[in-house]
Design a protein around this motif. Structure first.
Motif, PDB file in Angstrom:
ATOM      1  N   VAL A  96       0.852  -1.185   0.000  1.00 22.06           N
ATOM      2  CA  VAL A  96       0.000   0.000   0.000  1.00 22.06           C
ATOM      3  C   VAL A  96       0.893   1.242   0.000  1.00 22.06           C
ATOM      4  O   VAL A  96       1.756   1.374   0.857  1.00 22.06           O
ATOM      5  N   ASN A  97       0.708   2.123  -0.953  1.00 20.52           N
ATOM      6  CA  ASN A  97       1.485   3.357  -0.955  1.00 20.52           C
ATOM      7  C   ASN A  97       0.568   4.519  -0.639  1.00 20.52           C
ATOM      8  O   ASN A  97      -0.316   4.846  -1.416  1.00 20.52           O
ATOM      9  N   GLN A 128      -8.145  10.548 -10.250  1.00 26.69           N
ATOM     10  CA  GLN A 128      -8.491   9.269  -9.632  1.00 26.69           C
ATOM     11  C   GLN A 128      -8.514   8.231 -10.744  1.00 26.69           C
ATOM     12  O   GLN A 128      -9.344   8.320 -11.642  1.00 26.69           O
ATOM     13  N   ASP A 129      -7.569   7.290 -10.699  1.00 22.93           N
ATOM     14  CA  ASP A 129      -7.493   6.256 -11.719  1.00 22.93           C
ATOM     15  C   ASP A 129      -7.878   4.943 -11.036  1.00 22.93           C
ATOM     16  O   ASP A 129      -7.072   4.333 -10.332  1.00 22.93           O
ATOM     17  N   GLU A 130      -9.134   4.543 -11.259  1.00 19.42           N
ATOM     18  CA  GLU A 130      -9.639   3.378 -10.540  1.00 19.42           C
ATOM     19  C   GLU A 130      -9.072   2.074 -11.090  1.00 19.42           C
ATOM     20  O   GLU A 130      -9.109   1.053 -10.428  1.00 19.42           O
ATOM     21  N   VAL A 131      -8.575   2.137 -12.328  1.00 15.13           N
ATOM     22  CA  VAL A 131      -8.046   0.904 -12.922  1.00 15.13           C
ATOM     23  C   VAL A 131      -6.727   0.536 -12.255  1.00 15.13           C
ATOM     24  O   VAL A 131      -6.524  -0.574 -11.780  1.00 15.13           O
ATOM     25  N   GLU A 132      -5.823   1.512 -12.176  1.00 18.50           N
ATOM     26  CA  GLU A 132      -4.523   1.227 -11.564  1.00 18.50           C
ATOM     27  C   GLU A 132      -4.539   1.480 -10.056  1.00 18.50           C
ATOM     28  O   GLU A 132      -3.520   1.285  -9.392  1.00 18.50           O
ATOM     29  N   GLY A 133      -5.660   1.954  -9.523  1.00 16.55           N
ATOM     30  CA  GLY A 133      -5.732   2.219  -8.082  1.00 16.55           C
ATOM     31  C   GLY A 133      -4.871   3.400  -7.668  1.00 16.55           C
ATOM     32  O   GLY A 133      -4.101   3.305  -6.708  1.00 16.55           O
ATOM     33  N   ILE A 134      -4.987   4.505  -8.410  1.00 19.22           N
ATOM     34  CA  ILE A 134      -4.160   5.678  -8.098  1.00 19.22           C
ATOM     35  C   ILE A 134      -5.055   6.884  -7.814  1.00 19.22           C
ATOM     36  O   ILE A 134      -6.035   7.133  -8.527  1.00 19.22           O
ATOM     37  N   TYR A 135      -4.721   7.622  -6.764  1.00 15.62           N
ATOM     38  CA  TYR A 135      -5.454   8.840  -6.434  1.00 15.62           C
ATOM     39  C   TYR A 135      -4.417   9.904  -6.073  1.00 15.62           C
ATOM     40  O   TYR A 135      -3.458   9.623  -5.344  1.00 15.62           O
ATOM     41  N   LYS A 136      -4.604  11.108  -6.625  1.00 20.02           N
ATOM     42  CA  LYS A 136      -3.685  12.201  -6.296  1.00 20.02           C
ATOM     43  C   LYS A 136      -4.506  13.455  -6.070  1.00 20.02           C
ATOM     44  O   LYS A 136      -5.401  13.763  -6.864  1.00 20.02           O
ATOM     45  N   ALA A 184      -1.061  17.807   0.156  1.00 21.19           N
ATOM     46  CA  ALA A 184      -1.190  16.776  -0.891  1.00 21.19           C
ATOM     47  C   ALA A 184      -1.544  15.440  -0.263  1.00 21.19           C
ATOM     48  O   ALA A 184      -1.156  15.149   0.875  1.00 21.19           O
ATOM     49  N   VAL A 185      -2.312  14.662  -1.036  1.00 18.77           N
ATOM     50  CA  VAL A 185      -2.597  13.272  -0.651  1.00 18.77           C
ATOM     51  C   VAL A 185      -2.315  12.411  -1.877  1.00 18.77           C
ATOM     52  O   VAL A 185      -2.772  12.738  -2.974  1.00 18.77           O
ATOM     53  N   LEU A 186      -1.551  11.350  -1.707  1.00 15.79           N
ATOM     54  CA  LEU A 186      -1.267  10.444  -2.826  1.00 15.79           C
ATOM     55  C   LEU A 186      -1.617   9.033  -2.390  1.00 15.79           C
ATOM     56  O   LEU A 186      -1.275   8.613  -1.282  1.00 15.79           O
ATOM     57  N   PHE A 187      -2.285   8.294  -3.267  1.00 19.77           N
ATOM     58  CA  PHE A 187      -2.537   6.883  -2.984  1.00 19.77           C
ATOM     59  C   PHE A 187      -2.133   6.076  -4.220  1.00 19.77           C
ATOM     60  O   PHE A 187      -2.429   6.474  -5.342  1.00 19.77           O
ATOM     61  N   GLY A 188      -1.483   4.977  -4.005  1.00 16.13           N
ATOM     62  CA  GLY A 188      -1.131   4.092  -5.125  1.00 16.13           C
ATOM     63  C   GLY A 188       0.224   4.428  -5.723  1.00 16.13           C
ATOM     64  O   GLY A 188       1.086   3.575  -5.815  1.00 16.13           O
ATOM     65  N   ASP A 189       0.416   5.679  -6.125  1.00 19.69           N
ATOM     66  CA  ASP A 189       1.699   6.097  -6.695  1.00 19.69           C
ATOM     67  C   ASP A 189       2.192   7.282  -5.877  1.00 19.69           C
ATOM     68  O   ASP A 189       1.657   8.386  -5.986  1.00 19.69           O
ATOM     69  N   THR A 190       3.220   7.030  -5.067  1.00 21.47           N
ATOM     70  CA  THR A 190       3.689   8.090  -4.174  1.00 21.47           C
ATOM     71  C   THR A 190       5.042   8.642  -4.619  1.00 21.47           C
ATOM     72  O   THR A 190       5.724   9.322  -3.858  1.00 21.47           O
ATOM     73  N   PRO A 204      10.045  -7.816   3.362  1.00 21.18           N
ATOM     74  CA  PRO A 204       9.590  -9.210   3.392  1.00 21.18           C
ATOM     75  C   PRO A 204       8.223  -9.433   2.758  1.00 21.18           C
ATOM     76  O   PRO A 204       7.923 -10.506   2.276  1.00 21.18           O
ATOM     77  N   GLU A 205       7.382  -8.401   2.759  1.00 25.84           N
ATOM     78  CA  GLU A 205       6.043  -8.571   2.189  1.00 25.84           C
ATOM     79  C   GLU A 205       5.968  -8.048   0.757  1.00 25.84           C
ATOM     80  O   GLU A 205       4.913  -8.070   0.140  1.00 25.84           O
ATOM     81  N   GLY A 206       7.052  -7.497   0.242  1.00 30.58           N
ATOM     82  CA  GLY A 206       7.032  -6.950  -1.105  1.00 30.58           C
ATOM     83  C   GLY A 206       6.206  -5.672  -1.181  1.00 30.58           C
ATOM     84  O   GLY A 206       5.865  -5.080  -0.150  1.00 30.58           O
ATOM     85  N   CYS A 207       5.888  -5.250  -2.391  1.00 27.63           N
ATOM     86  CA  CYS A 207       5.132  -4.004  -2.542  1.00 27.63           C
ATOM     87  C   CYS A 207       4.127  -4.173  -3.678  1.00 27.63           C
ATOM     88  O   CYS A 207       4.022  -5.228  -4.289  1.00 27.63           O
ATOM     89  N   SER A 208       3.406  -3.093  -3.971  1.00 28.05           N
ATOM     90  CA  SER A 208       2.334  -3.186  -4.963  1.00 28.05           C
ATOM     91  C   SER A 208       2.880  -3.350  -6.379  1.00 28.05           C
ATOM     92  O   SER A 208       2.129  -3.534  -7.319  1.00 28.05           O
ATOM     93  N   LYS A 209       4.207  -3.225  -6.539  1.00 27.14           N
ATOM     94  CA  LYS A 209       4.780  -3.423  -7.859  1.00 27.14           C
ATOM     95  C   LYS A 209       5.272  -4.861  -8.025  1.00 27.14           C
ATOM     96  O   LYS A 209       5.005  -5.515  -9.021  1.00 27.14           O
ATOM     97  N   CYS A 210       6.034  -5.340  -7.012  1.00 22.87           N
ATOM     98  CA  CYS A 210       6.639  -6.660  -7.209  1.00 22.87           C
ATOM     99  C   CYS A 210       5.657  -7.811  -6.983  1.00 22.87           C
ATOM    100  O   CYS A 210       5.762  -8.847  -7.634  1.00 22.87           O
ATOM    101  N   ARG A 211       4.698  -7.637  -6.090  1.00 25.09           N
ATOM    102  CA  ARG A 211       3.796  -8.763  -5.827  1.00 25.09           C
ATOM    103  C   ARG A 211       2.995  -9.165  -7.066  1.00 25.09           C
ATOM    104  O   ARG A 211       3.008 -10.331  -7.459  1.00 25.09           O
ATOM    105  N   PRO A 212       2.314  -8.194  -7.734  1.00 23.67           N
ATOM    106  CA  PRO A 212       1.590  -8.608  -8.946  1.00 23.67           C
ATOM    107  C   PRO A 212       2.525  -9.112 -10.043  1.00 23.67           C
ATOM    108  O   PRO A 212       2.152 -10.018 -10.799  1.00 23.67           O
TER     109      PRO A 212
END
Ligand SMILES: Cc1cc2nc3c(=O)[nH]c(=O)nc-3n(C[C@H](O)[C@H](O)[C@H](O)COP(=O)(O)OP(=O)(O)OC[C@H]3O[C@@H](n4cnc5c(N)ncnc54)[C@H](O)[C@@H]3O)c2cc1C
Ligand SMILES: NC(=O)c1ccc[n+]([C@@H]2O[C@H](COP(=O)([O-])OP(=O)(O)OC[C@H]3O[C@@H](n4cnc5c(N)ncnc54)[C@H](O)[C@@H]3O)[C@@H](O)[C@H]2O)c1
Ligand code: SF4
Ligand code: FES
Length: 810
Positions: free
Chosen positions: A326-327, A346-354, A366-372, A519-527
């Protein structure tokens, strides 16, 4: 006799010891130092307790200064001693265990106490806070015997605790009194996206809930809420905020308001008594993050060393939630209040909000979600109070110097020298570049040792590694390679090769064996790993749903307002009156607010509630159109020779054949196909990933097109004569793309990167094509319709139920 003055520090925590460390650098011989710490440990990084819970570090690794550091610097240390008495007249302090020390200068750095809700039953066994090593150990131990945990408070601390407890195998419910999570750092849309992501990781939420009592005999058994509902639990972690720990200062006549009141030089109202850290109130503010506390510590060190300083003037703060996958970033004043203007994407496909907030031409929050990735540069603009009038959109879209739209290295080069890279430790780009160039720090760990950048929350680690990569050049050491994300230095090709060579079969195994940093990876490497493993082991690997984006987990595209869209599969865009009637009946039955024909010739039912999805799919009785995934989307067709007087071939039949062949196929990025019945090309096949255009006596096969943001016309791969050949070449091409592209790389970008010739070469020999065809067929044979799977499985259907409220016990 030594002519050093005597300095006593009460509180062996992050802020006080930071001030001492700095003082030792500025004036190593000025003081004889004594430190009292109530905890039994040397100074450790409290921030990293969250990482300890998720197995990312052990207790030893989070120690900032070990026992030797105190010895080496001649510091007398009393751990496990709580100072209970300050003799202001006699300038002496005394601990609860009788140790005494006299001082010329005294620093109070007693930190905060977690706020414990004064609920009936709050004294039961199993009710704890999350503040220190002991709490962390309690959670780890509890998880070995008990199953259910409740975290009260959905702020930064509560969510990090909940993530840790999930990792420890507990069934975790977060109880939050506000209607949405992290309301102190996020607005409602970002909080909703965060909640969806955390739910997918297994966290449960009870929002707008007030806890009234903690039940159980000796040990906690459950919670009772003010609306009468209850929740069973074996552990309660309270994370409802902190209060400055002022009891000692208060008892000795030091001025207290919210915290210990200090001026810009960290001086209290009593001469020679200073205070620093979370226990302090400066200009009416008590901070709860290390960056401002370290700034305070640095000012205090200068004051004690007799070095001129303009004093501490207060801080704008930024936060980052430390939950893997989660970023989230938040800084400054991010709320919409009168006098401010906000810009959002708000990009609901990639899960990004700025979202950025502007006041009088200046960026204030500022608030960033998904891509920080833009967090550091936005924070820098907020701190500097730069006028950004006229550049707002550029900044929001990341096109400004240093913005996320540039390549990572170009972004690093464009960063201004005074931009702060490590917020926790206040380390600028210039300081890091200086360490690399003049002090020979050519690895990320050397930079950390030299500047402290990345030594606290670790949020800036990727950026530090990037700076080493860009500025150390050929001299760069361990951190020069750019991995697929900040969790690993390994590239896509290296990871795929290692998975094959060592036969790694799960994401966890890959992360362990290839020594992932997180250890848990991130939203880029897990998918990405989920895709590579599925591609390499089609019959053995079990897809990890949690590692997919929201849309792919719910098999529907989430919309702006939190509803979903349903797109059934309509092969080749060819439907029938019966099918249309069924779609219309379903649309009416579920009050679908919008029915739309898409650009890919499909019917989109928009505005559907999550809980209605499975029943709608059941009533439709059509396969999923996969309009949401990294998979085959649509095969667009023109009318072709059946009805069109120009048509030379049956494009509809060919389109349907291709769609039936490749539906459900997982691909690195979405894939679109089209078939035109003659060179007039009405189906626009030359802007598709794979386009088929009929010509006299055969078919042209085109590849690598894109009609989206970066429009690209296809390249001609080859011309074939028969339908069988179209299928053979399209199968071979798609499989070659699946095996060689990076996750999330469209065919257009991939072909530009590897070159059309290399693709042609790989497919030119028939035996190579047939081997690829065989592999794609193995994969296709494993694919099932996801809607059908969910419809027929009660457990899976439960994921679509509305967020559950607390259930009465018994
Ligand atoms: C789990 C967790 C995660 C966090 N994550 C982040 C993050 O990602 N980013 C961020 O910026 N901040 C984070 N924080 C907050 C950050 O840790 C604190 O802001 C910081 O530790 C405060 O430093 P301090 O020195 O003021 O207080 P502390 O670190 O609490 O130190 C105070 C010390 O004084 C001792 N003490 C108190 N009274 C006495 C006494 N009378 N005599 C002797 N000793 C005494 C206490 O036992 C304690 O050891 C996190 C906090 C927690 C708990
Ligand atoms: N990543 C980070 O930066 C990080 C991580 C952990 C902690 N911290 C810091 O540690 C400190 C403590 O964190 P925190 O999250 O406890 O504090 P907080 O004050 O930021 O959040 C507390 C949350 O608890 C909720 N709450 C309050 N009363 C409640 C009740 N009765 N029932 C349910 N919910 C209730 C509030 O709405 C609020 O969202 C903060 O200063 C925080 O900044 C920072
Ligand atoms: S591409 Fe050719 S066959 Fe297809 S509709 Fe257009 S004109 Fe007719
Ligand atoms: S930003 Fe936290 S360690 Fe650098």
């Amino acid at each position: 006799m030594s002519n050093r003055k005597k300095l006593v520090l009460i509180g062996n925590g992050m802020a006080g010891v930071r001030a001492v460390e700095h003082l030792l650098k500025l004036a190593p011989d000025a003081y004889d130092i004594t430190i009292f710490g109530a905890e039994p440990h040397p100074n450790y990084n409290r921030i990293m307790l969250s990482s300890v819970l998720v197995g990312g570090a052990d207790m030893k690794e989070i120690v900032i200064n070990d026992w030797d550091w105190y010895k080496d610097n001649g510091i007398r240390l009393y751990t496990g001693h709580t100072v209970t008495k300050i003799d202001i007249e006699g300038k002496r302090v005394r601990s609860d265990r009788g140790a005494e020390a006299s001082y010329d200068k005294l620093i109070i750095a007693t930190g905060s106490n977690p706020f414990m809700l004064p609920l009936p039953g709050a004294d039961k066994e199993g009710v704890i806070a999350f503040r220190d090593m002991k709490d962390c150990e309690t959670m780890i131990e509890t998880a070995k015997t008990y199953k259910k945990a409740a975290v009260i408070g959905g702020g930064l601390l509560g969510l990090e605790a909940a993530r840790g407890l999930l990792h420890l195998g507990m069934d975790v419910t977060v109880v939050h009194k506000h209607p949405y999570l992290m309301e102190r750092q996020l607005d409602a849309p970002a909080a909703a996206m965060l909640q969806t992501e955390l739910e997918a990781q297994g966290m449960k939420f009870l929002l707008s809930k007030n806890t009234a009592a903690i039940t159980g005999k000796k040990r906690v058994k459950g919670l009772t809420f003010s609306d009468g509902s209850q929740l069973e639990t074996d552990l309660v972690v309270m994370a409802v905020g902190i209060r400055p720990n002022v009891s000692l200062a208060k008892a000795h006549g030091i001025d207290i308001n919210l915290g210990i009141v200090v001026n810009d030089y960290m001086e209290t109202n009593i001469p020679d008594i200073y205070a620093v850290g979370e226990c302090v109130e400066h200009r009416g503010v008590a901070y709860g993050l290390v960056a401002p506390l370290y700034e305070q510590g640095d000012v205090l060190a200068k004051r004690l060393a007799g070095i001129e300083t303009k004093g501490y003037e207060g801080s704008v703060t930024s936060t980052k939630l430390k939950v893997s996958g989660v970023n989230v970033f938040s800084a400054g004043q991010f709320r919409d209040v009168p006098g401010t203007r906000a810009l959002r994407i708000q990009d609901e496909v990639e899960g990004i909000y700025k979202k950025i907030v502007i006041q009088d031409g200046k960026l204030i929050g500022a608030v960033l979600f998904g891509d920080t990735a833009d967090g550091a540069s936005l924070f820098s603009m907020i701190r500097k109070g730069e006028n950004i009038a006229g550049k707002e959109k550029e900044i929001l879209l990341g096109f400004a110097p240093g913005g996320a739209e540039q390549s990572p290295d170009a972004r690093i080069e464009a960063m201004p020298d005074d931009e702060i890279v490590c917020g926790c430790n206040g380390v600028s780009k210039a300081a890091i570049v200086d360490a690399i160039k003049t002090k020979g720090c050519v690895t990320a760990s050397a930079v950390k040792a030299c500047t402290k950048a990345s030594a606290s929350c670790g949020g800036c680690k990727g950026l530090v590694e990037g700076l080493v990569r860009v500025y150390a050049g050929d001299a760069a050491g361990e951190a020069v390679k750019e991995g697929i994300c900040g969790c690993t230095p390994l590239s896509r090709d290296e990871i795929v090769a290692e998975i094959k060579r060592m036969g790694l079969k799960s994401i966890r195994e890959v992360m362990n064996v290839l020594e992932w940093r997180e250890p848990e990876g991130c939203s880029k490497c897990r998918p990405s790993l989920n895709y590579y493993l599925g591609m390499l082991w089609p019959t053995e690997y079990k897809d990890e749903k949690e590692s997919r984006f929201t849309n792919e987990r719910y098999h529907a595209n989430i919309q702006k307002d939190g509803t979903y869209s349903v797109v059934p599969r309509i092969y080749g865009g060819v439907t029938s009156p019966g099918e249309l009637k069924r779609i219309a009946t379903v649309a009416e039955k579920y009050n679908v607010p919008l029915v739309k024909i898409t650009g890919g010739q499909r019917i989109d039912l928009l505005g559907v509630k999550k809980e209605d999805l499975p029943s709608m799919w059941e009533d439709l009785d059509m396969p999923s159109g996969h309009a949401y995934g990294k998979t085959l989307r649509t095969v667009k067709t023109c009318v072709g020779s059946t009805f069109c007087r120009f048509g030379t071939q049956d494009s509809m039949a060919m389109g349907i054949k291709l769609e039936k062949a490749f539906e459900r196929l997982n691909t690195p990025a979405k894939v679109k196909l089209a078939v035109s019945g003659c060179p007039r090309n009405c189906a626009e096949a030359t802007i598709k990933d794979f386009g088929v255009v009929a010509i006299d006596g055969g078919w042209e096969l085109h590849v690598g097109g894109n009609g989206g943001v970066h429009v690209r016309a296809t390249d001609l791969l080859c011309v074939v004569k028969t339908e069988e050949e179209v299928l053979e070449w399209s199968s071979a091409f798609l499989q070659y793309y699946r095996e060689n592209a990076q996750w999330n790389e469209r065919t257009s970008t991939w072909i530009e990167r590897v070159g059309l010739d290399s693709v042609k070469k790989a497919l030119e020999k028939r035996e190579d094509r047939l081997a690829l065809v065989e592999r794609i067929n193995t994969t296709l044979s494993q694919m099932k319709d996801p809607w059908k799977e969910i419809i027929n499985n009660e457990e899976l259907r439960k994921n679509f139920e509305p967020i559950r409220d607390a259930q009465p016990i018994g």
